[in-house]
Design an enzyme around this catalytic site. Structure first.
Site, PDB file in Angstrom:
ATOM      1  N   GLY A   1       0.796  -1.219   0.000  1.00  0.00           N
ATOM      2  CA  GLY A   1       0.000   0.000   0.000  1.00  0.00           C
ATOM      3  C   GLY A   1       0.831   1.272   0.000  1.00  0.00           C
ATOM      4  N   HIS A   2       0.145   2.397  -0.140  1.00  0.00           N
ATOM      5  CA  HIS A   2       0.817   3.689  -0.228  1.00  0.00           C
ATOM      6  C   HIS A   2       1.583   4.022   1.057  1.00  0.00           C
ATOM      7  CE1 HIS A   2      -3.108   4.552   1.580  1.00  0.00           C
ATOM      8  NE2 HIS A   2      -2.531   5.585   2.167  1.00  0.00           N
ATOM      9  N   ASN A   3       2.736   4.656   0.876  1.00  0.00           N
ATOM     10  CA  ASN A   3       3.599   5.132   1.973  1.00  0.00           C
ATOM     11  C   ASN A   3       4.292   4.018   2.754  1.00  0.00           C
ATOM     12  OD1 ASN A   3       2.578   7.649   1.277  1.00  0.00           O
ATOM     13  ND2 ASN A   3       1.163   7.731   3.004  1.00  0.00           N
TER      14      ASN A   3
ATOM     15  N   SER B   1       1.267   3.054   4.998  1.00  0.00           N
ATOM     16  CA  SER B   1       2.109   3.715   5.999  1.00  0.00           C
ATOM     17  C   SER B   1       2.724   2.774   7.030  1.00  0.00           C
ATOM     18  CB  SER B   1       1.338   4.828   6.717  1.00  0.00           C
ATOM     19  OG  SER B   1       0.921   5.808   5.788  1.00  0.00           O
TER      20      SER B   1
END
Length: 355
Positions: free
Chosen positions: A260-262, A280
């Site tokens: 996922g993002h980050n 994250s």
């Protein structure tokens, strides 16, 4: 295409001793019972030696103290760690992706893109503005490389992979077919506090907010992938919202892994099939996550942790901890819990007087 190598040359590549006729040539590696006279039989464990008599191999790779002459062979390579030897053996007989050298005439390359010396660009590849492909890289058919992407030296991008704008790919990276690097992250927000936020804050005790429409948060952070990373088929790595999603040097991602993002993944991590890591979360170095394991968002998984197959990580994992189960607990605790669960029917039968 046939590839031939002598026993002496292969032994040198493996850093292993050999016995017998070092000039004997072999053209492929086989299981013992399937091997013909020009094949190299693989029997690195004594359990497989019996199968040699069912084939016709003249040469084999055997365990370190094997009596190769007693097995009727003309030559043998003796190795200490069979699985480690497999890395060198398969590399010696690997035919590659079969790309013709140079840039195929059907490739569409923006005039501002830079192609390094000796790079190979296959049919129907698209390379966007300002992108850079490193020296000796191999780009297979129908790969899409977005604007501003950087691909390192000697990278291998298999057919159909998609690399989104601004992604940075290191040296010697291997990306298998269908992988998507740099898609937008799954990131949305509501105008007022949502029922999801209320449930999270109260752990579901009180959810009073009305349902609302979701507003999109754009992803502008990109993806950064280190050197010597291998990315399996149909892996998806979302770009970060503001800062980049990062995969450290030497990581190996199996098929259908989702990052996922980050997310930040440290160095030399091993993520097996269908692992999912939510936005994250930070994963330390040398972490191993078994098949279908998952981690919730905004967590920390310490370096050297081992997450068993199917495990759901819902809270931080300390450095070096082995975890299993849903929700994840220490592996030895999970084993005791599982044993206790299996004992429950007998225990209930005793309590009810039916035993």
């Amino acid at each position: 295409m046939t590839r031939s190598i002598t026993i002496a040359d292969l032994a040198q590549q493996l850093g292993a001793p050999y016995g017998g006729n070092g000039e004997l040539c072999v053209t492929r590696a086989c299981e013992p019972r399937d091997a013909g006279p020009d094949d190299l039989a693989l029997a690195m464990d004594p359990r497989f030696a019996e199968n040699l008599k069912d084939g016709a191999a003249k040469a084999a790779v055997l365990w370190a103290d094997a009596d190769w002459q007693a097995l009727g062979l003309e030559a043998a390579i003796l190795v200490g760690r069979g699985r480690l030897a497999m890395a060198g053996i398969t590399a010696a007989f690997d035919h590659g992706v079969g790309l013709e050298e140079g840039i195929h005439p059907t490739a569409v390359i923006h005039e501002s893109a830079e192609i390094g010396a000796g790079a190979t660009i296959g049919p129907l590849v698209v390379i966007g503005a300002g992108a850079s492909v490193g020296a000796g890289a191999k780009i297979a058919p129908q790969v899409s490389i977005g604007a501003g992407v950087t691909i390192g030296e000697a990278a291998l991008i298999h057919a159909g992979a998609k690399i989104g704008a601004r992604a940075k790919i290191g040296d010697r990276v291997i990306i298998q077919p269908g992988a998507v690097i740099g898609a937008d992250g799954f990131s949305f927000v509501t105008v007022e506090k949502s029922h999801v936020e209320e449930a999270r804050e109260s752990l579901g005790a009180a959810v009073e907010a009305e349902g609302q429409a979701w507003q999109r948060i754009a992803s502008i952070g990109g993806v950064e992938i280190g050197d010597d990373v291998e990315i399996g088929a149909n892996v998806t790595i979302d770009q970060g919202t503001i800062r980049a999603t990062k995969i450290g040097d030497g990581c190996k991602l199996d098929n259908q892994v989702h990052i996922g993002h980050n997310v930040v993944v440290g160095r030399h991590c091993l993520l097996c099939g269908q692992v999912g890591i939510a936005g994250s979360t930070v994963v330390g170095d040398y972490v191993v996550m078994g098949g279908q394991a998952g981690a919730a968002d905004n967590l920390s998984i310490g370096s050297g942790a081992i997450i068993g197959a199917g495990t759901g990580v819902l809270s931080n994992v300390p450095k070096g901890r082995s975890m299993m189960g849903y929700p994840a607990v220490a592996m030895q605790t999970h084993v005791e819990m599982y044993k206790a669960l299996r004992r429950l029917p007998r225990l209930l039968a005793k309590l009810s007087g039916k035993d």
